[in-house]
Design an enzyme around this catalytic site. Structure first.
Site, PDB file in Angstrom:
ATOM      1  N   ARG A 243      92.847  54.276  -6.480  1.00 37.06           N
ATOM      2  CA  ARG A 243      93.409  52.935  -6.340  1.00 37.06           C
ATOM      3  C   ARG A 243      94.892  53.054  -6.024  1.00 37.06           C
ATOM      4  NH1 ARG A 243      89.298  49.800  -5.622  1.00 37.06           N
ATOM      5  NH2 ARG A 243      90.208  47.947  -6.554  1.00 37.06           N
ATOM      6  N   ASP A 267      94.502  57.439   0.550  1.00 38.37           N
ATOM      7  CA  ASP A 267      93.530  56.593   1.233  1.00 38.37           C
ATOM      8  C   ASP A 267      93.646  55.142   0.767  1.00 38.37           C
ATOM      9  OD1 ASP A 267      91.152  56.266   2.979  1.00 38.37           O
ATOM     10  OD2 ASP A 267      90.142  55.768   1.094  1.00 38.37           O
ATOM     11  N   GLU A 272      96.170  45.702   0.087  1.00 44.00           N
ATOM     12  CA  GLU A 272      95.374  46.030   1.280  1.00 44.00           C
ATOM     13  C   GLU A 272      94.770  44.754   1.866  1.00 44.00           C
ATOM     14  OE1 GLU A 272      94.058  50.432  -0.391  1.00 44.00           O
ATOM     15  OE2 GLU A 272      92.629  48.775  -0.439  1.00 44.00           O
ATOM     16  N   HIS A 293      91.798  53.308   3.649  1.00 39.41           N
ATOM     17  CA  HIS A 293      90.774  53.020   2.645  1.00 39.41           C
ATOM     18  C   HIS A 293      89.367  53.262   3.214  1.00 39.41           C
ATOM     19  CE1 HIS A 293      90.146  50.719  -1.344  1.00 39.41           C
ATOM     20  NE2 HIS A 293      89.147  51.546  -1.136  1.00 39.41           N
ATOM     21  N   ALA A 295      87.709  56.429   2.526  1.00 35.67           N
ATOM     22  CA  ALA A 295      87.063  57.544   1.828  1.00 35.67           C
ATOM     23  C   ALA A 295      85.639  57.184   1.379  1.00 35.67           C
ATOM     24  CB  ALA A 295      87.897  57.972   0.617  1.00 35.67           C
ATOM     25  N   TRP A 296      85.426  55.927   1.040  1.00 37.55           N
ATOM     26  CA  TRP A 296      84.143  55.476   0.507  1.00 37.55           C
ATOM     27  C   TRP A 296      83.123  55.162   1.596  1.00 37.55           C
ATOM     28  CZ3 TRP A 296      82.045  50.483   1.361  1.00 37.55           C
ATOM     29  CH2 TRP A 296      82.851  49.660   2.164  1.00 37.55           C
TER      30      TRP A 296
END
Length: 326
Positions: A243, A267, A272, A293, A295-296
């Site tokens: 986070r 990331d 955001e 963001h 990575a997921w």
């Protein structure tokens, strides 16, 4: 754009507030319901208007705070299409008897792989050497290879993990596969071989790579600030795929600019999409990597997330909710 589908009768009205945040096939729950989805939802007024009469809200990153919840008397469940639940006022949900469920164990491959990719790119100086090639330095070299940026192996280095949940454990497994020594700072004792549990001070001072795997709470916000960065080794890397609010971004930008630490791979940011004045956005350093963001977001992980999401909704409708956080 709004897409609506319904089945009669309608004991549940389900509204997905930010459908475009999930690139996957989302099956409809196996019970009678009405379904409404919106590509994006922005602002409190739009959120409240779209959830009027809804009994189940699905949200990835659209906030649901006490002010919104107070205007939604029919809401019974919030299905968060993510692991992090800091967008939801959990205390207000408990007061109102609203069940909140999140997604767990869907990203055990994608986030750790991204974490290791950031480590490798920084330790192998991939960004710096790519820039050299693009600038013509290799082509002008008087030898077959180009030096200039020190390369370090992951093998034999010390991997520090701040937080040791499912993702932290998966990163530890990958780190060991690369020959790294794993040490952890975690709130609760760890009963596991091959892992050394240390204090936060020791973790900061002795880790060659420090990777964050904590939820964002008031206790963890800015857990890494100027003082913590100063305790790290000057060659150490800081990796954050958890986070954005865990790190004081201004302090990190200053530390990277002054060479307090060796580099960082992020990331996530505190807000955001980021604001133009975020201090990390304008860094043009070869030892800093920022990804948006993602990575997921492997295809496999997003589909698993979608399947778990609807499973959570169906479990709630059956009266046996799972993955409950409030």
């Amino acid at each position: 754009m709004t897409v609506a589908a319904s089945i009669s009768p309608h004991p549940h009205r389900i509204v997905f507030l930010d459908r475009d945040s999930l690139i996957a096939s989302v099956r409809r729950p196996a019970f009678s319901h009405s379904w409404e989805e919106h590509a994006h939802t922005r602002g409190r007024e739009q959120t409240v208007a779209r959830l009027q009469g809804a009994s189940i809200a699905i949200t990835n990153k659209v906030p649901l705070r006490a002010a919104e919840l107070a205007q939604l008397p029919d809401l019974q469940m919030i299905a968060v299409a993510a692991t992090g639940t800091d967008i939801v006022d959990l205390a207000a949900c408990r007061e109102r008897g609203i069940v909140v469920a999140n997604i767990r164990d869907y990203a055990r491959a994608t986030v750790p792989e991204h974490t290791l990719a950031l480590m490798l790119a920084l330790r192998r100086q991939l960004i710096a050497y790519r820039a050299d090639v693009e600038a013509g330095l290799w082509q002008a070299s008087d030898r077959f290879c180009l030096f200039g940026h020190p390369i370090r192996d992951l093998a034999g280095s010390r991997l520090g993990l701040l937080g040791y949940g499912a993702l932290g454990k998966s990163v530890a497994q990958l780190g060991r596969a690369f020959g790294m020594q794993v040490q952890v700072h975690n709130r609760s004792p760890i009963q596991e071989g091959g892992v050394t549990q240390v204090s936060l001070d020791d973790l900061l001072a002795t880790s060659d790579v420090l990777s964050l795997h904590l939820p964002l709470t008031e206790a963890t916000r800015n857990i890494i600030g100027a003082q913590e960065l100063a305790r790290m080794q000057p060659t150490a890397l800081l990796i954050n795929t958890a986070r954005g609010g865990l790190v004081d971004e201004a302090a990190l930008a200053d530390a990277l600019t002054r060479g307090v630490i060796g580099g960082a791979g992020f990331d996530v940011l505190s807000k955001e999409p980021p604001l133009p004045d975020n201090p990390l956005l304008n860094l043009r350093l070869p030892n800093f990597i920022l990804t948006p963001h993602t990575a997921w977001a492997s295809g496999e992980a997003m589909q698993k997330l979608a399947d778990i999401l609807i499973g959570n909704v169906e479990a709630f409708e059956r009266g046996v909710p799972v993955n409950v956080v409030a």
